[in-house]
Design an enzyme around this catalytic site. Structure first.
Site, PDB file in Angstrom:
ATOM      1  N   TYR A 111     -66.047 -30.679  39.839  1.00 11.18           N
ATOM      2  CA  TYR A 111     -65.046 -31.339  38.993  1.00 11.18           C
ATOM      3  C   TYR A 111     -64.729 -32.697  39.589  1.00 11.18           C
ATOM      4  O   TYR A 111     -64.545 -32.834  40.799  1.00 11.18           O
ATOM      5  CB  TYR A 111     -63.755 -30.497  38.932  1.00 11.18           C
ATOM      6  CG  TYR A 111     -62.615 -31.235  38.272  1.00 11.18           C
ATOM      7  CD1 TYR A 111     -62.393 -31.119  36.906  1.00 11.18           C
ATOM      8  CD2 TYR A 111     -61.784 -32.087  39.012  1.00 11.18           C
ATOM      9  CE1 TYR A 111     -61.367 -31.823  36.283  1.00 11.18           C
ATOM     10  CE2 TYR A 111     -60.755 -32.787  38.395  1.00 11.18           C
ATOM     11  CZ  TYR A 111     -60.560 -32.656  37.043  1.00 11.18           C
ATOM     12  OH  TYR A 111     -59.553 -33.354  36.430  1.00 11.18           O
TER      13      TYR A 111
ATOM     14  N   GLU B 103     -62.085 -37.538  32.895  1.00 11.45           N
ATOM     15  CA  GLU B 103     -62.489 -36.296  33.551  1.00 11.45           C
ATOM     16  C   GLU B 103     -63.968 -36.026  33.333  1.00 11.45           C
ATOM     17  O   GLU B 103     -64.447 -36.166  32.209  1.00 11.45           O
ATOM     18  CB  GLU B 103     -61.701 -35.129  32.930  1.00 11.45           C
ATOM     19  CG  GLU B 103     -60.902 -34.338  33.920  1.00 11.45           C
ATOM     20  CD  GLU B 103     -60.121 -33.222  33.217  1.00 11.45           C
ATOM     21  OE1 GLU B 103     -59.045 -32.898  33.714  1.00 11.45           O
ATOM     22  OE2 GLU B 103     -60.579 -32.680  32.200  1.00 11.45           O
TER      23      GLU B 103
END
Ligand code: GDP
Ligand code: MN
Length: 391
Positions: free
Chosen positions: A105, A193
């Site tokens: 991530y 993101e």
């Protein structure tokens, strides 16, 4: 403003980030043809992904990998039939599928507390970061970017080490993290993101397997207040998915944010609107929205604000709080009378208008049997009383 994955990927590409190619299609037939092009270009598998402005598409069946054109067409048809978190899938991203070795991530947000862009990385990629934050917060590593210099190279490398990326991936990761911050700055984004950022396996020109980092998903939220600086980004607004109330508010120039309570608030000025919400809470109620009709609002704008508030079935009472400066009280009163004459359902309303032309407003309201209040506390208490207690 949220934008679709495909558009977010374009913004990442523009900053030089490694993103596999894709096409956006609206039918299973077009998905098939896009897949055939990808297979011809050497793809072993093709990924089909729902383009909707919500996360968790994978879990909901909105992401499928297929090995031939027939399977892609079937996957596309199945995804186009889906509703994900209540949103009908209308568009698909189709492109060569990556062979994933490991998922990470990587994200950046505008952090109001530290007043910096904070970059976050985790070795627990692929799952929703909110879940990681709940179950294993220590697995998320954070760093504040320098306000003027951006993310410094050593910071980016520190994050890479923290998530266990070394060797050849160290430089790749650092470049991607720096590009992430650049994407934030260049587009005035609130959030960028990449989840997953993946180590993927590819076959090099010599037939040998090589591993490198690739951005397989992208999520970007743009700062609405900065959109005026980026007219080209306005084109990325997905009208299919905009809430009708948000859309009307935007078109009318009304600042509106829906909340969960039962008392609709119509106020002029952002500060007064927040104060009004505080007083509703203090009186034991819950505001149904933040709504600022702006300065100098005329009757038609007041009527539009009323439509927007009443479109929310949770609204049990409306509190109107207007401080007349440039805005004329009588004009607002006329808007309220006009709006009530055509409104879809009967909801009790408490009105407080002070300032410019307040007495004319008072006379108009009284003649039309509106409940009025002299002080703001009084208005809030009356609105809460007619709406009933908060849940
Ligand atoms: P999200 O569920 O809405 O976040 O959608 P993602 O794009 O993140 O996809 C969900 C999951 O599908 C990823 O975590 C991957 O495991 C998988 N996935 C996405 N793209 C690919 C791909 O190109 N190849 C493979 N093998 N899996 C993928
Ligand atoms: Mn994802």
């Amino acid at each position: 403003m949220k934008i679709q994955e495909a558009d977010a990927k374009s913004l990442l590409l523009a900053q030089g980030l490694p993103v596999p190619g894709w096409e956006v299609v609206r039918s299973a037939g077009d998905a098939r043809r896009a897949a055939e092009r990808a297979f011809e270009a050497g793809a072993v598998k093709v990924v089909v992904k729902a383009q909707v402005l919500v996360g968790g598409r994978g879990k909901a069946g909105g992401v499928k990998v297929a090995g031939d054109a027939d399977a892609v067409e079937a996957a596309a048809a199945a995804i186009l039939a889906l509703q994900i978190k209540g949103i009908q899938v209308r568009k698909l991203l189709v492109g060569p599928a990556a062979e994933i070795v490991r998922e990470y991530y990587l994200g950046a947000i505008l952090d109001r507390v530290s007043r910096r862009i904070v970059v976050m990385a985790s070795a627990e990629g692929g799952v929703e970061i909110e879940e990681v934050a709940r179950v294993n917060p220590a697995a998320i590593h954070r760093l504040g970017a320098h306000p003027h210099l951006g993310l410094l190279d050593w910071q980016a490398r520190q994050l890479a080490f923290a998530v266990g990326l070394g060797g050849p991936h160290l430089r790749e990761f650092a470049k991607i993290a720096e590009g992430l911050v650049a994407t934030m700055l260049v587009n005035d984004a609130d959030l960028v993101e990449i989840n997953p950022l993946a180590v993927v396996r590819e076959t090099g020109p010599d037939g040998m397997a090589v591993e490198r980092l690739a951005c397989l998903d992208a999520k970007i939220t743009l700062d609405d207040s900065a959109l005026a600086r980026h007219p080209e980004l306005e084109a990325l607004r997905d009208l299919d998915e905009e809430d009708p109330a948000d859309r009307e508010a935007r078109e009318e120039g009304i600042n509106f944010i829906k909340l969960d309570g039962s008392i609709g608030c119509m106020v002029n000025g952002a500060g007064l609107a927040m104060t009004t919400m505080d007083l509703v809470k203090r009186a034991g109620g819950e505001p149904a929205n933040f709504l600022d009709i702006g300065g100098g609002a005329r009757a038609d704008k007041v009527a539009a604000a009323m439509r927007i508030i009443l479109a929310d079935p949770q609204v049990k009472a409306i509190l109107v709080n207007i401080f007349g400066g440039i805005t004329r009280g009588d004009e607002v009163a006329r808007g309220l009378i006009e709006a009530r004459a055509v409104q879809a359902r009967e909801v009790p309303m408490v009105v407080r208008i002070v300032g410019t032309n307040a007495s004319e407003a008072g006379a108009l309201l009284e003649a039309n049997h509106f409940a009025t209040a002299s002080s703001l506390d009084d208005a809030a208490a009356k609105a809460v009383a007619v709406a009933g207690p908060a849940r």
